[in-house]
Design an enzyme around this catalytic site. Structure first.
Site, PDB file in Angstrom:
ATOM      1  N   GLN A 144       0.726  -0.913   0.176  1.00  0.00           N
ATOM      2  CA  GLN A 144      -0.134  -0.031  -0.045  1.00  0.00           C
ATOM      3  C   GLN A 144       1.017   1.252   0.004  1.00  0.00           C
ATOM      4  O   GLN A 144       1.104   1.834   0.939  1.00  0.00           O
ATOM      5  CB  GLN A 144      -0.918  -0.008   1.194  1.00  0.00           C
ATOM      6  CG  GLN A 144      -1.895   0.960   0.965  1.00  0.00           C
ATOM      7  CD  GLN A 144      -3.115   0.954   2.046  1.00  0.00           C
ATOM      8  OE1 GLN A 144      -3.226   0.129   2.858  1.00  0.00           O
ATOM      9  NE2 GLN A 144      -4.096   1.953   2.183  1.00  0.00           N
ATOM     10  N   PHE A 145       1.277   1.524  -1.310  1.00  0.00           N
ATOM     11  CA  PHE A 145       2.116   2.771  -1.452  1.00  0.00           C
ATOM     12  C   PHE A 145       1.307   4.165  -0.744  1.00  0.00           C
ATOM     13  O   PHE A 145       2.343   5.079  -0.274  1.00  0.00           O
ATOM     14  CB  PHE A 145       2.307   3.163  -2.724  1.00  0.00           C
ATOM     15  CG  PHE A 145       1.380   3.861  -3.559  1.00  0.00           C
ATOM     16  CD1 PHE A 145       1.142   5.141  -3.789  1.00  0.00           C
ATOM     17  CD2 PHE A 145       0.319   2.917  -4.306  1.00  0.00           C
ATOM     18  CE1 PHE A 145       0.315   5.615  -4.536  1.00  0.00           C
ATOM     19  CE2 PHE A 145      -0.717   3.636  -5.021  1.00  0.00           C
ATOM     20  CZ  PHE A 145      -0.638   4.882  -5.166  1.00  0.00           C
ATOM     21  N   THR A 146       0.236   4.126  -0.755  1.00  0.00           N
ATOM     22  CA  THR A 146      -0.571   5.376  -0.002  1.00  0.00           C
ATOM     23  C   THR A 146      -0.219   5.791   1.375  1.00  0.00           C
ATOM     24  O   THR A 146      -0.324   6.616   1.937  1.00  0.00           O
ATOM     25  CB  THR A 146      -1.938   5.212  -0.188  1.00  0.00           C
ATOM     26  OG1 THR A 146      -2.447   4.056   0.606  1.00  0.00           O
ATOM     27  CG2 THR A 146      -2.584   5.345  -1.700  1.00  0.00           C
TER      28      THR A 146
END
Length: 150
Positions: free
Chosen positions: A78-80
């Site tokens: 989850q790059f966010t």
């Protein structure tokens, strides 16, 4: 690296309406990888995750590790988690690692967890549009960041 660990009764990841991975009792881990992360960061997190004592013992006290509980782990990239929100209202992900770095670190993190856990760690699909379902147990949610080791 940043992670969000959620103690769950069950969790699953679906892609295009099909379940990719599912677990029963254990951890759902959301994993964000920064552009300056290393294998040493991943190894530190793995040891913390495996040793974390957030499952209840017979007295109802959070005193058991995932290994003692016999739990499962599902890891979702989850790059966010690397959002920068200092300026304006639109988040930036400038510090999120590019695929050339993040995919090998994601794989290393999952494999190292599997080795210490003694069983396969379930995974999402890197870069896919995933739907994550979970039943949070407790709720117990813990955030860790290798660049801010509290």
């Amino acid at each position: 690296m940043r992670i969000v660990i959620q103690r769950v009764t069950k969790a699953s990841v679906s892609i295009d309406g099909k379940v990719k991975s599912a677990i029963g009792s254990g951890y759902l881990i959301l994993l964000g990888i920064a552009d300056n992360d290393t294998q040493e960061d991943a190894n530190w997190l793995v040891k913390k995750v495996i040793g974390l004592r957030i499952f209840n013992d017979n007295n109802g006290i959070m005193n058991k590790s995932i290994i003692e509980q016999g739990g499962d782990i599902l890891v979702v990239s989850q790059f966010t988690l690397l959002a920068s929100y200092k300026k304006g209202n639109r988040p930036s992900w400038l510090h999120a690692a590019k695929h050339e770095l993040s995919i090998p670190l994601y794989e290393h993190f999952c494999q190292a967890l599997s080795t210490l856990l003694g069983k396969e760690v379930r995974r999402g699909e890197f870069g896919a549009d995933m739907k994550v379902e979970l039943l949070n147990d407790g709720p117990v949610t813990i955030c860790m960041d290798t660049h801010n080791k509290e």
